[in-house]
Every structure is written in C-alpha cells, then in structure tokens.
Scaffold this active site. Structure first.
Site, PDB file in Angstrom:
ATOM      1  N   LYS A   1       0.816  -1.220   0.000  1.00  0.00           N
ATOM      2  CA  LYS A   1       0.000   0.000   0.000  1.00  0.00           C
ATOM      3  C   LYS A   1       0.853   1.276   0.000  1.00  0.00           C
ATOM      4  O   LYS A   1       0.437   2.306  -0.515  1.00  0.00           O
ATOM      5  CB  LYS A   1      -0.945  -0.010   1.194  1.00  0.00           C
ATOM      6  CG  LYS A   1      -1.999  -1.100   1.053  1.00  0.00           C
ATOM      7  CD  LYS A   1      -3.330  -0.688   1.612  1.00  0.00           C
ATOM      8  CE  LYS A   1      -4.414  -1.661   1.208  1.00  0.00           C
ATOM      9  NZ  LYS A   1      -4.238  -3.015   1.806  1.00  0.00           N
TER      10      LYS A   1
ATOM     11  N   GLU B   1      -9.519   6.813   3.762  1.00  0.00           N
ATOM     12  CA  GLU B   1     -10.314   5.854   4.516  1.00  0.00           C
ATOM     13  C   GLU B   1      -9.414   4.676   4.853  1.00  0.00           C
ATOM     14  O   GLU B   1      -8.420   4.434   4.177  1.00  0.00           O
ATOM     15  CB  GLU B   1     -11.480   5.367   3.654  1.00  0.00           C
ATOM     16  CG  GLU B   1     -11.130   4.253   2.655  1.00  0.00           C
ATOM     17  CD  GLU B   1     -10.156   4.652   1.546  1.00  0.00           C
ATOM     18  OE1 GLU B   1     -10.029   5.872   1.281  1.00  0.00           O
ATOM     19  OE2 GLU B   1      -9.502   3.756   0.976  1.00  0.00           O
TER      20      GLU B   1
ATOM     21  N   SER C   1       1.817  -9.832  -0.893  1.00  0.00           N
ATOM     22  CA  SER C   1       1.464  -8.409  -0.777  1.00  0.00           C
ATOM     23  C   SER C   1       1.840  -7.785   0.559  1.00  0.00           C
ATOM     24  O   SER C   1       2.053  -6.581   0.639  1.00  0.00           O
ATOM     25  CB  SER C   1      -0.032  -8.229  -1.030  1.00  0.00           C
ATOM     26  OG  SER C   1      -0.794  -9.098  -0.200  1.00  0.00           O
TER      27      SER C   1
HETATM   28  C1  PLP Z   1      -5.047  -4.073   1.649  1.00  0.00           C
HETATM   29  C2  PLP Z   1      -4.319  -5.327   1.376  1.00  0.00           C
HETATM   30  C3  PLP Z   1      -4.682  -6.202   0.328  1.00  0.00           C
HETATM   31  C4  PLP Z   1      -5.902  -6.001  -0.538  1.00  0.00           C
HETATM   32  O1  PLP Z   1      -5.882  -4.869  -1.339  1.00  0.00           O
HETATM   33  P1  PLP Z   1      -5.631  -4.906  -2.899  1.00  0.00           P
HETATM   34  O2  PLP Z   1      -5.976  -3.539  -3.337  1.00  0.00           O
HETATM   35  O3  PLP Z   1      -6.503  -5.965  -3.494  1.00  0.00           O
HETATM   36  O4  PLP Z   1      -4.195  -5.227  -3.115  1.00  0.00           O
HETATM   37  C5  PLP Z   1      -3.909  -7.324   0.095  1.00  0.00           C
HETATM   38  N1  PLP Z   1      -2.835  -7.611   0.875  1.00  0.00           N
HETATM   39  C6  PLP Z   1      -2.462  -6.799   1.889  1.00  0.00           C
HETATM   40  C7  PLP Z   1      -1.274  -7.183   2.697  1.00  0.00           C
HETATM   41  C8  PLP Z   1      -3.177  -5.642   2.180  1.00  0.00           C
HETATM   42  O5  PLP Z   1      -2.812  -4.846   3.200  1.00  0.00           O
END
Ligand code: PLP
Length: 398
Positions: free
Chosen positions: A84, A106, A373
């Site tokens: 993010k 948000e 992610s």
């Molecule tokens: C917020 C988040 C997501 C989901 O958001 P996307 O916009 O689909 O990437 C996925 N993995 C993590 C670690 C997150 O913090």
C-alpha cells in the site's frame, strides 16, 4: 474512452467532484511527463519505501512432490509492511504538486491508513484518516500506529461502522473541501481517475518482478498469482506480464467456503455488474441493488467490489479468478512460516494457498510467481485465535 475498462469503470459522482477529479487527472498526466517528478518518486521508492523488493525462491513448498518451483515477490519487506505504501507515497507526492497540504483517506483494517500516515509525516502533509469504530476496536495497534505517526483518526459510527461507512464519510468530507484537500484512495477502485493512477503507482511491482525473474531464471514464469481485494497489488504485478504468454491468476476470498451470500468476499466469482462508490464493476448485491455484507478472515479482502479493470480482465478471459477459503489461507499462513521462514499477511496467504492448490496441475519444472502483498505481523492475534478455535473443533488436529 478515458477511465473505461470495457464496460466497467467510469465516474459516477456528485457534480461537485467532477472538477476536482479532472484536475487530479490532468495534474497526474503532467507529472508523468515531468522527469523531475519521476526522479523524486523513484528516489522515495528507493530510500523511504525500500525498493526494489527482492524475489525469493521457495526451498520446499511446491517442489515436493510436484517439482514446481514457487517464487515470492516480497512486498512484505516494504516500509510499513505491505504494497500500500507504493501508492500512498505516489499520491502524497501528487497532492504536493496540486498544492494540497491536507490528505484525507479511509481505512478498513488500518494498513492503508498507516501507509498514508507514514507518507504524510515524511512529506510534511496533514493526514486525516476515517475509520469505522468497529474496525478500530478490532485493529487497535494500527489505530495507535496512525496516531503515533501524527495522523488525526476520525472514528465513524454510521452504518455498520466499517470500511464502506468510512469511505462514505471521507467522500462527504472531500465534497465540502475539494480545493484544499486530496482524497488518497487506497486501491484500484472508485471513480476515474483513481483506478488508473493507483494501478500505475503499483505497476512498479510488476516491472521489477519481470526483470528480476528473467535475471534469476533466464525465462518468464508460467503463472503469476496474487490476491484480489480492491485489486491493487494484483493489478500491480499483473501489469508487468499482460503482454506475455504467462497465465495470470487472481485469488478472491471464499470466506467459510459455503458460497452463500454474506459468507465470502468474491464479487468476481459470485457477483453481478452494478455501480458502487463511483465505479461500474462486479459487485455483491441483492436483487434490489443493496450492497451485501461480506466475510473474509483477511480484513484487506473484506470488500463487496473489485476494481473495474479486474471486471474487464475477467470478461476478456485474460485473468483467471479463483478463490481460497479462510481455512486454506490459515493453512498456507502456517505452512509458509514453518517451511520457509516467512510469515505472510492473511490476504497474501490466499494467494499462497491457491498457488499450492494449482501447483499439481502444472508440468514438472514449471515456475510460479506469487505476489506476497504484505507481512503477517498485523494478523498474529486473529490468526492464532482462529487456529486455536479450529484445534478445539477438530479435537487437536488443526
Ligand atoms: C489491503 C491489502 C490487500 C488487498 O488490497 P488490494 O488492493 O486488493 O491489493 C492485500 N494484501 C495486503 C497485505 C493488504 O494490506
């Protein structure tokens, strides 16, 4: 047409927001032509975010017994612990260029809020973050982190006091102060131009991963796999491989695995096209168009819509969408930790789970790239509680 992905996307907003959205898009297009902006962004990605993040080859999972090599793109190693921050720092820089010193955002689980608070502190901007009171109670450490980073957190009591209500409050605030305030949206959702801007800031994941994979392996991966909540980490990594002969697999949250409405968060599997929060996309809604409640053990996947580009990629068939359940994600969470020494976020655990499930369908010698992610520190309390509960139910065999 700009801002459209096939039949999806668009700009379904109040009249007062049309001007600010146009100003944002024009400023963004200008910034992308400006080598000074590009240089400043790249400098921040290198020295503040910690890019490039590496790719890691797993030593055990997938190899035995299937002979399939799994690699991870390590977004868990970025500053604040998830992808993010790539978007937060990019949009914060864009806000400075727009002359807007105040940022509103948000947050659901708090990951986007923490990334925004950190980016704003570093760039000297004021951050106001809207968070549902219910979410804040569930995610106390992130609430504390945001406040420590100097952000003002406004708790939202409306509706179910969760993410969708926080988005509504943030939009309400933005409508009243669009001249001085930038709304820093956290995924590839909402009205044009957010899905395009957020995708571009996250595309650094795919650019790096493609180059790193070629250098390490001498070829491209056979498949790239990522979890899909709003859809930003997946679009970010997929964008590097869209023109390649590489299978792209998006993974949505199946929740309890029953497929019943309200028990999952998989609009791309079970949903229908509709309009939500400024965009046309696949949504979970009932026959009256009421948006339905969702469930996933991963707070970042607990959202009733996916970004409009995903809806288009689904219809065109370029990306395959699968699901992984809460249980499968918890298994993958533990397996990756024990076998490879990496604790994944529960969101990312869905992508790992799907990779392990599809690995036997690939020929021996195949190579899969999973976008990890985020890291799992934020999830320890809830994951350990869920694992404990499962042990009780099954009499010890978790
Ligand atoms: C917020 C988040 C997501 C989901 O958001 P996307 O916009 O689909 O990437 C996925 N993995 C993590 C670690 C997150 O913090």
């Amino acid at each position: 047409m700009t801002g459209r992905f096939g039949d999806y996307g668009g700009q379904f907003v109040a009249e007062t927001l049309v001007g600010p959205l146009e100003e944002l898009w024009n400023t963004y297009l200008e910034a992308r032509q400006d080598s000074a902006f590009e240089a400043e962004l790249n400098g921040l990605l290198a020295t503040f975010v910690g890019r490039p993040t590496p790719i890691t080859r797993l030593r055990r999972l997938g190899i035995e017994p299937h002979g399939v090599t799994i690699w991870l793109k390590r977004e868990d190693l970025t500053h604040t612990g998830a992808h993010k921050i790539n978007n937060a720092i990019g949009q914060a820089l864009l806000a400075s260029r727009l002359g807007k010193r105040r940022i509103i955002a948000e947050t659901g689980a708090g990951q986007h809020g923490v990334a925004v608070a950190a980016a704003c502190a570093y760039l000297g901007l004021d951050a106001t973050i809207y968070m549902g009171r219910v979410d804040a109670e569930r995610q106390l450490p992130n609430l504390q982190r945001m406040r420590l980073l100097g952000a003002e957190v406004r708790l939202v009591d409306q509706g179910t006091a969760t993410l969708k209500d926080a988005v509504n409050e943030a939009i309400r605030e933005w409508i009243t102060h669009p001249d001085t305030t930038h709304y820093l949206l956290g995924s590839v959702v909402g009205p044009h131009p957010f899905p395009s801007i957020v995708r571009d800031f996250q595309s650094v994941i795919g650019r790096e991963a493609r180059e790193q994979f070629l250098a390490a392996s001498g070829r491209l991966p056979d498949a790239v796999i990522a979890c899909v909540g709003g859809g930003s980490n997946s679009i970010g990594v997929f964008s590097g491989f869209l023109d390649d002969p590489v299978r792209l697999i998006g993974v949505q949250a199946a929740g309890d695995g029953s497929g019943s409405l309200g028990h999952h968060a998989a609009p791309l599997i079970y949903g229908e096209p509709g309009v939500l929060q400024g965009m046309r996309t696949y949504l979970l809604q009932d026959d009256d168009g009421q948006v339905l409640l969702t469930h996933s053990i991963a707070p970042g996947l607990d959202y009733p819509g996916a970004g409009p580009e995903h809806s288009h990629l689904k219809d065109s068939g370029r990306v395959e969408y699968l699901t992984a359940s809460d249980d499968e994600a918890l298994d993958a969470f533990q397996e990756l930790a024990r076998s490879e020494g990496i604790v994944p976020a529960l969101e990312s655990s869905h992508a790992v789970a799907a990779a392990l499930r599809v690995a036997p369908t690939f020929a021996r010698g195949s190579q899969l790239l999973v976008n990890l992610s985020g890291r799992g520190d934020k999830d320890l309390t809830s994951a350990m509680a869920a694992i404990g509960q499962r042990k009780e139910q099954t009499g010890g065999a978790a």
